[in-house]
Design an enzyme around this catalytic site. Structure first.
Site, short mmCIF file in Angstrom:
data_model
loop_
_atom_site.label_atom_id
_atom_site.label_comp_id
_atom_site.label_asym_id
_atom_site.label_seq_id
_atom_site.Cartn_x
_atom_site.Cartn_y
_atom_site.Cartn_z
N ILE A 294 10.74 55.72 23.98
CA ILE A 294 10.22 55.12 25.21
C ILE A 294 11.38 54.42 25.91
O ILE A 294 12.04 53.56 25.32
CB ILE A 294 9.10 54.12 24.91
N HIS A 295 11.61 54.77 27.17
CA HIS A 295 12.78 54.24 27.87
C HIS A 295 12.36 53.30 28.99
O HIS A 295 11.37 53.58 29.69
CB HIS A 295 13.58 55.42 28.46
N PRO A 296 13.04 52.18 29.21
CA PRO A 296 14.15 51.66 28.42
C PRO A 296 13.66 50.64 27.40
O PRO A 296 13.08 49.61 27.78
CB PRO A 296 15.03 51.00 29.47
N GLU B 275 13.87 52.65 21.11
CA GLU B 275 14.27 54.05 21.30
C GLU B 275 15.64 54.33 20.68
O GLU B 275 15.96 55.48 20.36
CB GLU B 275 14.28 54.42 22.78
#
Length: 491
Positions: free
Chosen positions: A465-467, A471
């Site tokens: 999952i960004h940001p 991750e």
């Protein structure tokens, strides 16, 4: 905590002492009597009540040396996890806002929240029809528990099964002059009327709320944890403002006429004595199980002579039939609230004949709430080398910079990820370690993968999952063995 079995009962008054006696049918007063109203004891008792058993809970808090007392709920709720995490949050806000004076507003809020949890536990017990007794429990035999009230009255309860889940309390180094008279422990830190000047978690949040804090370390920090990660934590704390006195052994604590405390210690490296003054001294030298007043040896329950903990089997049974123990009081068990809760529920279900499932104590995740949080699950790098051999493991790692640190230009040199794997094949993950913001939240999510046999391949196939900081775990690809730079660059 002790658990006892079902009984029709009658009360008998003798010299103003209430006795609950076993009747002649051979049955008991309760299906389950639990001595100890901590997280594990409450979970066990409520689970048993939901399964149709008649249950009572005995809970009694012996005041600390300094007179600190609290309500039902055990260490975690009153003087452990809950107030610690709230104070940790206060410290984080203090750092972000540069406003340590806000602490005076946080202190009553923390204490009020803890009291609300005490009340909530009592309401839950009542809703589930668990009898709550604010008395100190001890064993008379394998089927009888004696309860002692604050006024000295005795109550006897009989049961088919007894469960001990009384947890532990902080130790004082009684061989050090002045340690008990002038020091405090974590039992007292959250309930002080004035701010202290004093363990890494406590030192971290005290520094964060603006108090000058020194940590005296006898040997190594965070014993039992991965030592590379422990070093990163203490490095960050030193940069954060906490002072450390390494390889130092305290000798005495004296109260001066001015009211401040003078601590004398020996530096192991030089052999020289040093002195300094502090407003408060907090001892964080381990915990002792609450077994001494339970009468365990009298009824034949075997203890580890060195630790004082109860010797238990995989099903939490002790050396005496019908007597069980779990949680911090059990030898070799993790001293963690979630394990006690789960173990208590499973034990209640087994005693009620609902399941044969045993508690799985392997790969239990945990987090150290220091200013730079450290979360981990599985083996440390040292443990992995010891069990499998250095040539049979592969360690992947990365230094990363949290997005939160960028604009503020905060130093991220201690934000680090380590994934310890079995070498070869899919590379089964043996240990996962993370320092950085919200480490507990990150580690909790990855911990489930351990129960499913997570491998490095699984980790790399997971889309991050960004940001987020989490991750970075899904992108780790540099091994220590390669010698390549492990610094993360770009998004």
């Amino acid at each position: 905590m002790a658990a006892l079995c079902r009984v029709r009962h009658r009360w008998k008054r003798t010299n103003c002492i209430q006795l609950l006696t076993r009747n002649l049918t051979g049955t008991f007063d309760y299906d389950l009597v639990v001595i100890g109203g901590g997280s594990g004891g409450l979970a066990c008792s409520k689970e048993a009540a939901q399964l149709g058993q008649k249950v009572a809970v005995l809970d009694y808090v012996e005041p600390s040396v300094k007179g600190t007392k609290w309500g039902i709920g055990g260490t975690c709720v009153n003087v452990g996890c809950i107030p610690k995490k709230l104070m940790h949050q206060a410290a984080l806000l203090g750092t972000a806002l540069k406003d340590a004076q806000k602490y005076e507003q946080w202190k009553p809020a923390v204490q009020n929240h803890v009291r609300s949890l005490n009340w909530g536990h009592r309401v839950q017990l009542q809703d589930k029809e668990v009898k709550y007794l604010n008395v100190k429990g001890s064993l008379l035999d394998e089927h009888t528990v004696k309860g002692l009230t604050r006024t000295g009255k005795e109550i006897m309860l009989t049961a088919k099964n007894i469960v001990i889940a009384t947890g532990g309390r902080p130790k004082y180094p009684t061989h050090i002059p002045g340690a008990v008279e002038h020091g405090i422990t974590s039992d007292d830190i959250f309930w002080l009327k004035e701010s202290p000047d004093v363990a890494l978690e406590c030192a971290g949040f005290l520094t964060g709320i603006g108090l000058e804090t020194t940590v005296m370390v006898r040997s190594i920090p965070l014993r039992g944890f991965d030592q590379q990660m422990a070093g990163l934590v203490t490095d960050y704390m030193e940069a954060y403002g906490t002072k450390f006195s390494w390889r130092s052994v305290p000798k005495s604590v004296d109260k001066l006429s001015s009211g401040v405390l003078q601590v004398t210690w020996t530096e192991e490296q030089t052999g020289k004595d040093q002195r300094d003054t502090f407003d408060s001294v907090l001892w964080a030298v381990g915990r002792a199980p609450e077994t001494k007043t339970l009468g365990l040896e009298k009824v034949g329950v075997k203890l580890n002579k060195e630790s004082g903990k109860i010797l238990v089997a995989a099903d939490e049974s002790t050396s005496v039939p019908n007597i069980y123990a779990f949680g911090d009081i059990g030898e070799g068990r993790p001293e963690l609230t979630p394990t006690a809760i789960k173990a208590g529920k499973l034990l209640a279900r087994r005693l009620a004949g609902q399941t044969n499932e045993l508690m799985n104590y392997d790969n239990v995740a945990t987090t150290v709430f220091t200013p730079l949080e450290y979360g981990c699950v599985g083996l440390s790098e040292e443990e992995a080398e010891s069990r499998h051999g250095k040539d049979s493991i592969e360690v992947y790692h990365a230094f990363y910079k949290p997005l939160e640190f960028t604009v503020a230009e905060r130093d991220a040199s201690q934000c680090y990820i380590k994934v310890v794997c079995k070498r070869g094949g899919d590379q089964r993950i043996l240990g996962l370690h993370f320092t950085g913001p919200n480490a507990g939240e990150v580690t909790q999510g990855f911990a489930m993968g351990f129960q499913c046999g997570a491998t490095l391949t699984h980790l790399k196939e997971t889309v991050g999952i960004h940001p987020t900081c989490a991750e970075e775990l899904t992108k780790v690809n540099v091994s220590k063995r390669s010698g390549l730079d492990a610094t993360v660059t770009g998004c």
